[in-house]
Design an enzyme around this catalytic site. Structure first.
Site, PDB file in Angstrom:
ATOM      1  N   CYS A  76       0.884  -1.001  -0.046  1.00  0.00           N
ATOM      2  CA  CYS A  76       0.133  -0.074  -0.099  1.00  0.00           C
ATOM      3  C   CYS A  76       0.536   1.122  -0.203  1.00  0.00           C
ATOM      4  O   CYS A  76       1.642   1.467  -1.286  1.00  0.00           O
ATOM      5  CB  CYS A  76      -0.777  -0.507   0.950  1.00  0.00           C
ATOM      6  SG  CYS A  76      -2.149   1.447   1.126  1.00  0.00           S
ATOM      7  N   ASP A 112      -7.660  -3.266  -8.723  1.00  0.00           N
ATOM      8  CA  ASP A 112      -7.800  -2.509  -7.483  1.00  0.00           C
ATOM      9  C   ASP A 112      -8.279  -1.433  -7.519  1.00  0.00           C
ATOM     10  O   ASP A 112      -8.130  -0.401  -8.614  1.00  0.00           O
ATOM     11  CB  ASP A 112      -6.479  -2.067  -7.464  1.00  0.00           C
ATOM     12  CG  ASP A 112      -5.593  -1.500  -6.023  1.00  0.00           C
ATOM     13  OD1 ASP A 112      -6.614  -0.408  -5.716  1.00  0.00           O
ATOM     14  OD2 ASP A 112      -4.588  -1.323  -5.428  1.00  0.00           O
ATOM     15  N   HIS A 116      -7.256  -4.343  -4.038  1.00  0.00           N
ATOM     16  CA  HIS A 116      -6.298  -3.568  -3.566  1.00  0.00           C
ATOM     17  C   HIS A 116      -5.985  -4.258  -2.314  1.00  0.00           C
ATOM     18  O   HIS A 116      -7.034  -4.726  -1.232  1.00  0.00           O
ATOM     19  CB  HIS A 116      -6.253  -2.242  -2.804  1.00  0.00           C
ATOM     20  CG  HIS A 116      -5.364  -1.154  -2.524  1.00  0.00           C
ATOM     21  ND1 HIS A 116      -4.459  -1.003  -2.878  1.00  0.00           N
ATOM     22  CD2 HIS A 116      -5.443  -1.012  -0.969  1.00  0.00           C
ATOM     23  CE1 HIS A 116      -3.430  -0.380  -2.008  1.00  0.00           C
ATOM     24  NE2 HIS A 116      -3.893  -0.201  -1.357  1.00  0.00           N
TER      25      HIS A 116
END
Length: 222
Positions: free
Chosen positions: A117, A164, A191
């Site tokens: 991330c 994502d 994600h």
């Protein structure tokens, strides 16, 4: 065995770092770079996993620049809070902490970094802006597209999810176009697919990405 250390960055900032030690002689060092949720139980588990694979693994608490001991979950409120805290930590300051963490594990041999991330973006910047790393792995780094023109100083492997919500495939394609020499893997996932604490966890994709990363580190650090 694991310990929590206090490290000092070049600018004098003191911060915590989670250190996971392997059994026997380490294969090298791995800096595990957090998401926007702090060095929580998931990031500690990732460090433990790398230690289990024979690496001296360290996860610097990048949010200590805002407040020590921040550990968040994955609810909508946690995501909102994590984004707010992340906005108060510059990439430049985070890289100082990553450098200090790398210095701590350099006795293990060659050093790699892996990030998720926000940490995935920082992992890319580690490869392009910091020296001393033999390999870098980035998982769903949403800001990489903004820094795609930068040139890495070491081998890099990148992992993205095709579903994502935060990283459109156009951004992934831009990274591929800027760096056709790098392995860019896309998985049928969203994600955060590596995190088994999240609803977006996709175990098959996570395992394939892990195997690829471990093979990449073994080749680069061996």
């Amino acid at each position: 065995m694991a310990d929590t250390l206090t490290l000092t960055a070049e600018d004098g900032h003191k911060f915590a770092a989670y250190l996971a030690q392997p059994e026997g002689r380490p294969k090298g060092g791995v800096v595990v770079i957090q998401e926007i949720f702090g060095v929580n139980s998931h990031i500690r588990a990732v460090a433990d996993d790398y230690a289990g694979q024979g690496y001296l693994a360290i996860a610097p608490a990048l949010f200590d620049r805002v407040k020590p001991g921040i550990e968040l979950g994955y609810s909508e409120d946690d995501i909102t809070e994590g984004r707010e805290i992340r906005g108060r930590v510059s990439n430049e300051d985070a890289l100082l902490d990553i450098r200090a963490a790398a210095e701590t594990v350099k006795s293990a041999g060659r050093i790699a970094a892996v990030g998720y991330c926000w940490g995935g973006t920082l992992a890319w910047l580690t490869a392009t802006r910091l020296d001393g790393f033999a390999a870098v792995a980035s998982y769903y780094g949403g800001g990489i597209g903004s820094f795609a023109a930068e040139q890495p100083h070491c081998p890099v492997i990148l992992h993205f999810g095709e579903n994502d919500h935060a990283i459109p495939m156009t951004e992934v394609d831009a990274v591929r176009k800027a760096h056709p020499e790098l392995p860019v893997h896309v998985y049928p996932a969203g994600h955060g697919f590596n995190c088994d604490h999240r609803g977006s966890f996709e175990p098959k994709s996570a395992e394939i990405a892990r195997e690829r990363t471990l093979a990449f580190f073994a080749k680069s650090l061996g």
